[in-house]
Write a protein that holds these residues in place. Structure first.
Motif, PDB file in Angstrom:
ATOM      1  N   GLN A 155       0.845  -1.187   0.000  1.00  0.00           N
ATOM      2  CA  GLN A 155       0.000   0.000   0.000  1.00  0.00           C
ATOM      3  C   GLN A 155       0.886   1.245   0.000  1.00  0.00           C
ATOM      4  O   GLN A 155       1.990   1.243   0.543  1.00  0.00           O
ATOM      5  CB  GLN A 155      -0.908   0.006   1.237  1.00  0.00           C
ATOM      6  CG  GLN A 155      -1.846  -1.184   1.318  1.00  0.00           C
ATOM      7  CD  GLN A 155      -2.762  -1.278   0.120  1.00  0.00           C
ATOM      8  OE1 GLN A 155      -3.354  -0.275  -0.296  1.00  0.00           O
ATOM      9  NE2 GLN A 155      -2.886  -2.471  -0.458  1.00  0.00           N
ATOM     10  N   THR A 156       0.389   2.311  -0.601  1.00  0.00           N
ATOM     11  CA  THR A 156       1.203   3.521  -0.706  1.00  0.00           C
ATOM     12  C   THR A 156       1.571   4.096   0.657  1.00  0.00           C
ATOM     13  O   THR A 156       2.630   4.699   0.807  1.00  0.00           O
ATOM     14  CB  THR A 156       0.481   4.592  -1.542  1.00  0.00           C
ATOM     15  OG1 THR A 156      -0.819   4.837  -0.982  1.00  0.00           O
ATOM     16  CG2 THR A 156       0.328   4.144  -2.985  1.00  0.00           C
ATOM     17  N   ASN A 157       0.720   3.878   1.666  1.00  0.00           N
ATOM     18  CA  ASN A 157       1.030   4.436   2.982  1.00  0.00           C
ATOM     19  C   ASN A 157       2.160   3.686   3.690  1.00  0.00           C
ATOM     20  O   ASN A 157       2.618   4.111   4.747  1.00  0.00           O
ATOM     21  CB  ASN A 157      -0.216   4.495   3.870  1.00  0.00           C
ATOM     22  CG  ASN A 157      -0.796   3.135   4.186  1.00  0.00           C
ATOM     23  OD1 ASN A 157      -0.346   2.118   3.672  1.00  0.00           O
ATOM     24  ND2 ASN A 157      -1.803   3.106   5.032  1.00  0.00           N
ATOM     25  N   LYS A 158       2.602   2.564   3.113  1.00  0.00           N
ATOM     26  CA  LYS A 158       3.728   1.818   3.668  1.00  0.00           C
ATOM     27  C   LYS A 158       5.017   2.076   2.889  1.00  0.00           C
ATOM     28  O   LYS A 158       6.072   1.543   3.226  1.00  0.00           O
ATOM     29  CB  LYS A 158       3.431   0.320   3.663  1.00  0.00           C
ATOM     30  CG  LYS A 158       2.277  -0.102   4.568  1.00  0.00           C
ATOM     31  CD  LYS A 158       2.631   0.108   6.026  1.00  0.00           C
ATOM     32  CE  LYS A 158       1.529  -0.419   6.944  1.00  0.00           C
ATOM     33  NZ  LYS A 158       1.874  -0.206   8.373  1.00  0.00           N
ATOM     34  N   LYS A 208       6.979   4.661   2.665  1.00  0.00           N
ATOM     35  CA  LYS A 208       8.055   5.311   3.408  1.00  0.00           C
ATOM     36  C   LYS A 208       8.809   4.312   4.263  1.00  0.00           C
ATOM     37  O   LYS A 208      10.048   4.331   4.317  1.00  0.00           O
ATOM     38  CB  LYS A 208       7.480   6.432   4.283  1.00  0.00           C
ATOM     39  CG  LYS A 208       8.545   7.196   5.063  1.00  0.00           C
ATOM     40  CD  LYS A 208       7.943   8.350   5.847  1.00  0.00           C
ATOM     41  CE  LYS A 208       9.022   9.116   6.602  1.00  0.00           C
ATOM     42  NZ  LYS A 208       8.443  10.271   7.363  1.00  0.00           N
ATOM     43  N   SER A 209       8.085   3.423   4.939  1.00  0.00           N
ATOM     44  CA  SER A 209       8.741   2.420   5.770  1.00  0.00           C
ATOM     45  C   SER A 209       9.568   1.461   4.925  1.00  0.00           C
ATOM     46  O   SER A 209      10.741   1.197   5.207  1.00  0.00           O
ATOM     47  CB  SER A 209       7.700   1.643   6.586  1.00  0.00           C
ATOM     48  OG  SER A 209       8.320   0.630   7.354  1.00  0.00           O
ATOM     49  N   ALA A 228       4.923   7.163  -4.821  1.00  0.00           N
ATOM     50  CA  ALA A 228       5.128   7.088  -3.375  1.00  0.00           C
ATOM     51  C   ALA A 228       6.506   6.524  -3.039  1.00  0.00           C
ATOM     52  O   ALA A 228       7.203   7.029  -2.137  1.00  0.00           O
ATOM     53  CB  ALA A 228       4.033   6.235  -2.745  1.00  0.00           C
TER      54      ALA A 228
END
Length: 246
Positions: free
Chosen positions: A93-96, A98-99, A118
């Motif tokens: 997922q795009t919200n992951k 950065k991690s 992303a």
């Protein structure tokens, strides 16, 4: 595996690794390829970081994970192992992004433009360059109907171009999983066609990530450069959720 003494576990992993490496060597011989053309990525999901360390002692330098919640702490726990390459192989997922950009070296599951954006942004912020593979959906049913990850073959060039144009990403090649109920050899032959077409415009995109414990021979026969092996090396997966060793 939980409850197994380190020496016993090391011996178990060594035995399994020898079997898998022999399978890879035989498959390469049958395909007229050199064994060193194929990289073994050991998929360590749900197994402890102690297993990663034992695998490292046994010469493994490429490990794969498919959930950021597990991969991030495991990579941190093994950060002292030089030359260890982390492959993120699961749906992302795009919200992951950065991690994942903070520890992964190769991301196998890039399948849409928003994810490219992303990952590029996150890699730039982390001061890193990520190798990205375009995940190809080989299911005969349209990807939007199956809910499975991967770009349709016709969409691969568009995703690949976006990766190639990104500042902090490098286009490595393609990845796929053979669909259930489909002859793996036929599926991987389709992937080979996609990979060959991609290399017409991107000659350095030579990676083909395909094949798991049950179908690595078919993948190697179709030109896979990376096989993702979990159960055949590590055994049956634990039912308990991974927790970092203390």
């Amino acid at each position: 595996m939980t409850g197994t003494a380190p020496a016993e576990r090391r011996a178990e992993l060594a035995k399994n690794l020898a079997v898998v490496r022999e399978r890879i060597a035989r498959a390469c011989l049958h395909a007229g390829r050199a064994a060193d053309e194929v990289t073994l990525v050991v998929v360590t999901k749900t197994f402890p970081d102690s297993d990663v360390r034992l695998l490292y002692e046994l010469g493994v330098r490429d490990v794969g994970e498919n959930r950021d919640q597990e991969a991030a702490p495991k990579a941190a726990a093994c950060a002292d192992l030089p030359g260890l390459t982390w492959h993120f192989i699961g749906q992302l997922q795009t919200n992951k992004a950065k991690s994942v950009a903070g520890y992964a070296h190769v991301v196998h599951s890039v399948d849409r433009l928003r994810l490219v954006t992303a990952l590029d942004r996150a890699a730039q912020q982390a001061g890193r360059v990520l190798t990205c593979l375009v995940q190809v959906n080989l299911d005969p049913v349209a990807p939007e109907e199956t809910g499975r990850g991967g770009a349709a073959p016709a969409d691969v060039p568009r995703v690949a171009e976006a990766i190639a144009a990104a500042e902090a990403l490098r286009l490595g090649g393609v990845m796929a999983v053979a669909p259930l109920g489909v002859d793996p050899a036929a599926a991987f032959a389709r992937l080979a066609d996609v990979a060959n077409a991609l290399r017409q415009d991107h000659p350095d995109a030579t990676m083909v990530s395909a094949g798991m414990s049950g179908d690595l021979e078919a993948a190697i026969g179709a030109g896979a450069t990376h096989v993702r092996i979990g159960t055949a090396v590590l055994g049956s997966r634990p039912t308990l959720r991974y927790r970092p060793n203390r």
